[in-house]
Design a protein around this motif. Structure first.
Motif, mmCIF file in Angstrom:
data_model
loop_
_atom_site.group_PDB
_atom_site.id
_atom_site.type_symbol
_atom_site.label_atom_id
_atom_site.label_comp_id
_atom_site.label_asym_id
_atom_site.label_seq_id
_atom_site.Cartn_x
_atom_site.Cartn_y
_atom_site.Cartn_z
ATOM 1 N N ALA A 59 43.390 37.391 68.583
ATOM 2 C CA ALA A 59 43.307 37.859 67.193
ATOM 3 C C ALA A 59 43.805 36.812 66.197
ATOM 4 N N VAL A 60 44.313 35.682 66.711
ATOM 5 C CA VAL A 60 44.871 34.632 65.862
ATOM 6 C C VAL A 60 43.794 33.610 65.512
ATOM 7 N N SER A 61 43.759 33.202 64.257
ATOM 8 C CA SER A 61 42.824 32.140 63.824
ATOM 9 C C SER A 61 43.560 30.805 63.843
ATOM 10 N N ALA A 62 43.628 30.213 65.030
ATOM 11 C CA ALA A 62 44.324 28.941 65.180
ATOM 12 C C ALA A 62 43.381 27.777 64.893
ATOM 13 N N ARG A 63 43.967 26.610 64.607
ATOM 14 C CA ARG A 63 43.184 25.428 64.267
ATOM 15 C C ARG A 63 43.517 24.277 65.208
ATOM 16 N N TRP A 64 42.533 23.819 65.949
ATOM 17 C CA TRP A 64 42.720 22.640 66.793
ATOM 18 C C TRP A 64 42.892 21.385 65.944
ATOM 19 N N ASP A 65 42.243 21.352 64.784
ATOM 20 C CA ASP A 65 42.258 20.165 63.937
ATOM 21 C C ASP A 65 43.334 20.223 62.862
ATOM 22 N N ALA A 66 44.393 20.998 63.083
ATOM 23 C CA ALA A 66 45.497 21.027 62.126
ATOM 24 C C ALA A 66 46.185 19.667 62.046
ATOM 25 N N LEU A 67 46.123 18.906 63.130
ATOM 26 C CA LEU A 67 46.590 17.526 63.140
ATOM 27 C C LEU A 67 45.388 16.601 63.195
ATOM 28 N N PRO A 68 45.496 15.398 62.659
ATOM 29 C CA PRO A 68 44.392 14.437 62.774
ATOM 30 C C PRO A 68 44.187 14.013 64.222
ATOM 31 N N PRO A 69 43.045 13.415 64.537
ATOM 32 C CA PRO A 69 42.790 13.008 65.919
ATOM 33 C C PRO A 69 43.845 12.063 66.480
ATOM 34 N N ALA A 70 44.357 11.163 65.658
ATOM 35 C CA ALA A 70 45.377 10.214 66.105
ATOM 36 C C ALA A 70 46.729 10.614 65.529
ATOM 37 N N VAL A 71 47.671 10.928 66.386
ATOM 38 C CA VAL A 71 49.024 11.318 65.984
ATOM 39 C C VAL A 71 50.000 10.423 66.734
ATOM 40 N N SER A 72 50.967 9.873 66.037
ATOM 41 C CA SER A 72 51.942 9.016 66.702
ATOM 42 C C SER A 72 52.842 9.834 67.618
#
Length: 227
Positions: free
Chosen positions: A195-208
């Motif tokens: 029931a949660v609308s989560a986001r895979w792209d909340a972070l950019p593709p490259a994260v340190s």
């Protein structure tokens, strides 16, 4: 058996995950699949994963270049290859086809650790609502799969996910915080996560690595957990 008399589609596979079941095969040479719903389900509580100080330093040092969703075929090849802890694999041609199609749809994702142009380790899994179903992970260099897991953890936390499913647990996964819960409890958590609308792209593709560690540590602090 899942492959008997009908061709499985990505939509059927996603419906199965939403019902709490997942496919496996008898081995790489097998042509069919069967459905599994364990009595005890392995999960990683997102506020209960363990981040030892040594691993946090490795992640923060960016020993590996971490990429997301850049080479699904290379990741599934790595997961399917024999390793020190397994002589055979359950990843057959049908698994490759189905999850490749899910990847093309944006419902399957990879976290990859690269060094000097070579894939050192990684993982892949399925995203549905606020649930991430970890399918397999591998490493060719020390800590590569653990670094991928920490980056996955940070991404799920940042995106508002509530369930990280590991299907089964091994001593290795248990050492990182995986636990077993009864089927009924898993179903309850799964329905809440869907029931949660989560986001895979909340972070950019490259994260340190430093950013990933900071996200995880802030989440653990809010949850009252420690190293």
């Amino acid at each position: 058996m899942a492959g008997a008399g009908a061709v499985l589609t990505p939509d059927i596979l996603l419906a199965a995950y939403a019902a709490g079941i997942f496919p496996m095969s008898d081995g790489a040479g097998s042509s069919g699949l069967y459905w599994v719903e364990p009595d005890l389900r392995g999960v990683f509580p997102l506020d209960g994963l363990r981040l030892p100080r040594r691993l946090a330093r490795t992640v923060a040092a960016d020993v590996f270049e971490v990429r997301v969703d850049s080479d699904f075929d290379a990741v599934i090849d790595g997961c399917a290859a024999p390793g020190p802890d397994r002589e055979t694999t359950w990843i057959n041609g049908e698994i490759r086809r189905l999850y490749g199609e899910l990847f093309a749809m944006g419902a399957c994702h990879t976290v990859e650790c690269w060094r000097d142009g070579r894939l050192a380790g990684g993982l892949y899994g399925v995203r549905l609502g606020g649930a991430f179903f970890g399918e397999s992970m591998f490493h060719r260099e020390r800590d590569a799969s653990k670094v991928a897991l920490v980056h996955l953890w940070a991404r799920l936390v940042a995106g508002g996910f509530t369930l990280l499913d590991t299907q089964f647990i091994t001593p290795h996964l248990a050492s990182l915080g995986a636990v077993e819960i009864p089927r009924a409890e898993y179903r309850r958590r799964l329905q809440a996560a869907l029931a949660v609308s989560a986001r895979w792209d909340a972070l950019p593709p490259a994260v340190s690595g430093r950013e990933a560690v900071a996200i995880v540590r802030a989440h653990l602090a809010r949850a009252g957990a420690g190293d």
